[in-house]
Design an enzyme around this catalytic site. Sequence first.
Site, PDB file in Angstrom:
ATOM      1  N   HIS A  81      -2.444  72.352  85.179  1.00  0.00           N
ATOM      2  CA  HIS A  81      -1.739  71.951  86.395  1.00  0.00           C
ATOM      3  C   HIS A  81      -2.566  72.390  87.602  1.00  0.00           C
ATOM      4  CE1 HIS A  81       1.625  70.924  88.973  1.00  0.00           C
ATOM      5  NE2 HIS A  81       1.367  72.043  89.626  1.00  0.00           N
TER       6      HIS A  81
ATOM      7  N   ASP B 129       6.151  72.287  84.212  1.00  0.00           N
ATOM      8  CA  ASP B 129       5.247  73.166  84.971  1.00  0.00           C
ATOM      9  C   ASP B 129       5.758  74.599  85.048  1.00  0.00           C
ATOM     10  OD1 ASP B 129       3.741  70.899  85.453  1.00  0.00           O
ATOM     11  OD2 ASP B 129       4.600  70.557  87.432  1.00  0.00           O
TER      12      ASP B 129
ATOM     13  N   ALA C  44     -13.318  73.579  89.040  1.00  0.00           N
ATOM     14  CA  ALA C  44     -12.771  74.819  88.457  1.00  0.00           C
ATOM     15  C   ALA C  44     -11.901  74.495  87.234  1.00  0.00           C
ATOM     16  CB  ALA C  44     -11.963  75.573  89.506  1.00  0.00           C
TER      17      ALA C  44
ATOM     18  N   GLY D 165      -9.359  61.212  82.990  1.00  0.00           N
ATOM     19  CA  GLY D 165      -9.769  61.964  81.803  1.00  0.00           C
ATOM     20  C   GLY D 165     -10.945  62.895  82.004  1.00  0.00           C
ATOM     21  N   SER D 166     -11.120  63.400  83.218  1.00  0.00           N
ATOM     22  CA  SER D 166     -12.269  64.302  83.397  1.00  0.00           C
ATOM     23  C   SER D 166     -12.032  65.649  82.724  1.00  0.00           C
ATOM     24  CB  SER D 166     -12.606  64.468  84.888  1.00  0.00           C
ATOM     25  OG  SER D 166     -11.610  65.216  85.551  1.00  0.00           O
ATOM     26  N   ASN D 167     -10.799  66.117  82.696  1.00  0.00           N
ATOM     27  CA  ASN D 167     -10.535  67.354  81.956  1.00  0.00           C
ATOM     28  C   ASN D 167     -10.701  67.134  80.454  1.00  0.00           C
ATOM     29  OD1 ASN D 167      -9.649  69.787  83.630  1.00  0.00           O
ATOM     30  ND2 ASN D 167      -8.545  68.100  84.621  1.00  0.00           N
TER      31      ASN D 167
ATOM     32  N   GLU E 159      10.281  73.347  77.986  1.00  0.00           N
ATOM     33  CA  GLU E 159      11.171  72.266  78.402  1.00  0.00           C
ATOM     34  C   GLU E 159      11.220  72.082  79.911  1.00  0.00           C
ATOM     35  OE1 GLU E 159      14.995  72.521  76.458  1.00  0.00           O
ATOM     36  OE2 GLU E 159      13.987  73.394  74.720  1.00  0.00           O
TER      37      GLU E 159
HETATM   38  C1  GAR Z   1      -6.039  67.032  87.095  1.00  0.00           C
HETATM   39  O1  GAR Z   1      -6.290  67.526  88.394  1.00  0.00           O
HETATM   40  C2  GAR Z   1      -4.862  67.748  86.485  1.00  0.00           C
HETATM   41  O2  GAR Z   1      -4.815  69.117  86.816  1.00  0.00           O
HETATM   42  C3  GAR Z   1      -3.712  67.003  87.091  1.00  0.00           C
HETATM   43  O3  GAR Z   1      -4.118  65.656  87.092  1.00  0.00           O
HETATM   44  C4  GAR Z   1      -5.532  65.592  87.178  1.00  0.00           C
HETATM   45  C5  GAR Z   1      -6.051  64.767  86.029  1.00  0.00           C
HETATM   46  O4  GAR Z   1      -7.414  64.496  86.195  1.00  0.00           O
HETATM   47  N1  GAR Z   1      -2.511  67.191  86.351  1.00  0.00           N
HETATM   48  C6  GAR Z   1      -1.288  67.141  86.877  1.00  0.00           C
HETATM   49  O5  GAR Z   1      -1.087  66.908  88.051  1.00  0.00           O
HETATM   50  C7  GAR Z   1      -0.165  67.399  85.902  1.00  0.00           C
HETATM   51  N2  GAR Z   1       1.088  67.381  86.570  1.00  0.00           N
HETATM   52  P1  GAR Z   1      -8.289  64.057  84.956  1.00  0.00           P
HETATM   53  O6  GAR Z   1      -7.581  62.845  84.321  1.00  0.00           O
HETATM   54  O7  GAR Z   1      -9.620  63.674  85.523  1.00  0.00           O
HETATM   55  O8  GAR Z   1      -8.368  65.212  84.001  1.00  0.00           O
END
Ligand code: GAR
Length: 210
Positions: free
Chosen positions: A109, A145, A173, A12-14, A142
Amino acid sequence: TKRVAVLISGRGSNMSALIAAAMDPSYPGRIVGVLSNRPDAKGLETAERYDIPAVAVDHKAYASREAHEAAVLEALERLNPDIICLAGYMRLLSPEFVRRFEGRMINIHPSLLPLFPGLDTHARALAAGMKLHGCTVHFVTERMDEGPIIAQAAIAVEADDTPDRLAERLLRAEHRLYPHALRLVLNGSVRMVNGRAVTASQTAGSNEDD
Ligand code: GAR
């Protein structure tokens, strides 16, 4: 100010980056809830620390993919979100679910789409000899990515990069890109029209939000 729900599966950092950005009173949305398909997702605790309602809808507790998704939908609709952000949400969503939120659901992504959809993007970028890598925020459609691109950020690949090092640098980033891209959608600067991401300047005169 618009209501934003965030779907996660792990760290969950994003999600944290979105929460932090939305705490600024001038940000055009606030995070009203976080949903995880995994009860052990670290991001759930983080959200609670910010006093944001955070719930797990454990996919293992449901007999079928459909039943789980129905439960996610119900929990999501209780939050009455204007926009849904997928932030490391690792479950595929059905076409019906995606259509219901068309133009209102976005995803981050970890690659410069349309390059490297799917998993292991950092290792694949390295294996391809890429000198640039990056991340993409796009509308969810649908086809996984493949939705219309809202914003991207690129970073340089370094000679001694490993997938982990590259992922770590890219993550920083991502944390800058996602709040920026969400802002563009929240304030109407970018919208999905006929399956394409259209910026406000391309629809000049028809946008009261800027
Ligand atoms: C992030 O790098 C995101 O871009 C990626 O998973 C990670 C989640 O990190 N998403 C995918 O690969 C989607 N197919 P986070 O939980 O720390 O945000």
